[in-house]
Design an enzyme around this catalytic site. Structure first.
Site, PDB file in Angstrom:
ATOM      1  N   GLY A  72       0.839  -1.189   0.000  1.00  0.00           N
ATOM      2  CA  GLY A  72       0.000   0.000   0.000  1.00  0.00           C
ATOM      3  C   GLY A  72       0.879   1.246   0.000  1.00  0.00           C
ATOM      4  O   GLY A  72       2.038   1.185   0.424  1.00  0.00           O
ATOM      5  N   GLN A  77       3.114   9.973   1.132  1.00  0.00           N
ATOM      6  CA  GLN A  77       4.407   9.273   1.171  1.00  0.00           C
ATOM      7  C   GLN A  77       5.290   9.617  -0.028  1.00  0.00           C
ATOM      8  O   GLN A  77       6.469   9.303  -0.038  1.00  0.00           O
ATOM      9  CB  GLN A  77       4.203   7.759   1.247  1.00  0.00           C
ATOM     10  CG  GLN A  77       3.580   7.326   2.568  1.00  0.00           C
ATOM     11  CD  GLN A  77       3.472   5.817   2.632  1.00  0.00           C
ATOM     12  OE1 GLN A  77       2.494   5.253   2.179  1.00  0.00           O
ATOM     13  NE2 GLN A  77       4.483   5.173   3.176  1.00  0.00           N
ATOM     14  N   CYS A 134       6.237   0.129   7.525  1.00  0.00           N
ATOM     15  CA  CYS A 134       5.813   1.241   6.687  1.00  0.00           C
ATOM     16  C   CYS A 134       6.995   1.670   5.834  1.00  0.00           C
ATOM     17  O   CYS A 134       8.117   1.780   6.334  1.00  0.00           O
ATOM     18  CB  CYS A 134       5.357   2.398   7.581  1.00  0.00           C
ATOM     19  SG  CYS A 134       4.888   3.872   6.659  1.00  0.00           S
ATOM     20  N   LEU A 135       6.749   1.926   4.562  1.00  0.00           N
ATOM     21  CA  LEU A 135       7.821   2.346   3.656  1.00  0.00           C
ATOM     22  C   LEU A 135       8.407   3.687   4.083  1.00  0.00           C
ATOM     23  O   LEU A 135       9.497   4.042   3.668  1.00  0.00           O
ATOM     24  CB  LEU A 135       7.290   2.439   2.219  1.00  0.00           C
ATOM     25  CG  LEU A 135       6.801   1.117   1.609  1.00  0.00           C
ATOM     26  CD1 LEU A 135       6.184   1.369   0.235  1.00  0.00           C
ATOM     27  CD2 LEU A 135       7.938   0.104   1.512  1.00  0.00           C
ATOM     28  N   HIS A 176      -4.078   1.261   7.677  1.00  0.00           N
ATOM     29  CA  HIS A 176      -2.739   1.858   7.676  1.00  0.00           C
ATOM     30  C   HIS A 176      -2.667   3.014   6.666  1.00  0.00           C
ATOM     31  O   HIS A 176      -2.176   4.103   7.000  1.00  0.00           O
ATOM     32  CB  HIS A 176      -1.707   0.759   7.342  1.00  0.00           C
ATOM     33  CG  HIS A 176      -0.288   1.231   7.275  1.00  0.00           C
ATOM     34  ND1 HIS A 176       0.690   0.788   8.140  1.00  0.00           N
ATOM     35  CD2 HIS A 176       0.328   2.109   6.429  1.00  0.00           C
ATOM     36  CE1 HIS A 176       1.834   1.384   7.824  1.00  0.00           C
ATOM     37  NE2 HIS A 176       1.645   2.189   6.791  1.00  0.00           N
ATOM     38  N   GLU A 177      -3.167   2.779   5.459  1.00  0.00           N
ATOM     39  CA  GLU A 177      -3.070   3.813   4.417  1.00  0.00           C
ATOM     40  C   GLU A 177      -3.997   4.990   4.719  1.00  0.00           C
ATOM     41  O   GLU A 177      -3.637   6.152   4.489  1.00  0.00           O
ATOM     42  CB  GLU A 177      -3.379   3.239   3.028  1.00  0.00           C
ATOM     43  CG  GLU A 177      -2.466   2.092   2.588  1.00  0.00           C
ATOM     44  CD  GLU A 177      -0.985   2.365   2.781  1.00  0.00           C
ATOM     45  OE1 GLU A 177      -0.574   3.534   2.685  1.00  0.00           O
ATOM     46  OE2 GLU A 177      -0.249   1.398   3.053  1.00  0.00           O
ATOM     47  N   HIS A 180      -2.447   7.388   7.056  1.00  0.00           N
ATOM     48  CA  HIS A 180      -1.476   8.298   6.429  1.00  0.00           C
ATOM     49  C   HIS A 180      -2.148   9.595   5.979  1.00  0.00           C
ATOM     50  O   HIS A 180      -1.525  10.656   5.988  1.00  0.00           O
ATOM     51  CB  HIS A 180      -0.846   7.641   5.193  1.00  0.00           C
ATOM     52  CG  HIS A 180       0.373   6.815   5.498  1.00  0.00           C
ATOM     53  ND1 HIS A 180       1.496   7.336   6.108  1.00  0.00           N
ATOM     54  CD2 HIS A 180       0.655   5.510   5.266  1.00  0.00           C
ATOM     55  CE1 HIS A 180       2.413   6.388   6.239  1.00  0.00           C
ATOM     56  NE2 HIS A 180       1.934   5.262   5.738  1.00  0.00           N
TER      57      HIS A 180
HETATM   58 NI    NI Z   1       2.901   3.414   5.670  1.00  0.00          NI
END
Ligand code: NI
Length: 219
Positions: A72, A77, A134-135, A176-177, A180
């Protein structure tokens, strides 16, 4: 010691056309500490629905997610303060997991989804606790409780309404997304004593979560 300088970082001034013109073909994933990850993203304006600009943003996000690889990615991000996320957990990747890991996490395949101006709300009080990462917090993971089942409302790139009910891992991805888009990172929700480096995650992930939580002690 360093003294952090305050930065302007005014999300209200964001211009998508300008960002696309200046962006590298595959912009880097913004890392924790950046203001854009802690701000509330702006709704995608109605006039952008169906536009080439929005399509290009989505394409860039999908490519960045796949390249990472991740399941995701939210627009902030990539430094874009708009309420857009993409998610995908393809069957080929799931095939590499053990049957046990897959079943316990309810890691059901999730076809590519692009959601604009979404809302994500729980359909149950029931939660599941597993490691996630998380990226934008590269190199770490932690146990995070998430609702097991959620409903997402939003719009597709053409502005058609979308409604999806997802359960298990896809529900975790959506929560999670969606977080963000509101400036929330998993570290705000994690069981902080489970916070671990990537190198430790395979070992920790193999321990049953209940047992691990007992061993780690109270939050
Ligand atoms: Ni994330």
């Amino acid at each position: 010691m360093t003294t952090p300088e305050p930065s302007a970082g005014d999300v209200a001034d964001f211009d998508l056309a300008d960002w696309l013109a200046r962006a590298e073909s595959l912009p880097p994933v913004v890392q924790a500490g950046a203001a854009v990850l802690r701000s509330r993203a702006l709704p995608v304006p109605a006039e952008l629905f169906g536009s080439e600009l929005l399509q290009r943003l989505a394409d860039t996000m999908i490519e960045a997610m796949r390249q990472a690889p991740g399941v995701g990615l939210a627009a902030p991000q990539l430094g874009v303060p708009l309420r857009v996320f993409v998610a995908e957990d393809p069957e080929e990747r799931l095939a590499q997991l053990s049957e046990r890991a897959r079943a316990s996490r309810e890691r059901n395949a999730l076809p590519l989804v692009v959601l604009l101006n979404p809302s994500v709300s729980p359909l149950t009080d029931e939660t599941a606790t597993f490691f996630e990462g998380c990226l934008s917090v590269r190199g770490y993971g932690a146990l995070v409780p998430r609702y097991r089942k959620v409903e997402a409302h939003g719009w597709d790139l053409q502005g058609r309404p979308l409604r999806m009910r997802v359960q298990g891992w896809p529900a975790r991805i959506f929560q999670h997304e969606f977080d963000h888009l509101n400036g929330t990172l998993y570290v705000d929700r994690m069981l902080s004593r489970s916070f671990a480096t990537e190198a430790e995650l395979p070992r920790l992930g193999a321990i049953p979560v209940d047992q691990l939580m007992r061993e780690l002690g109270p939050r």
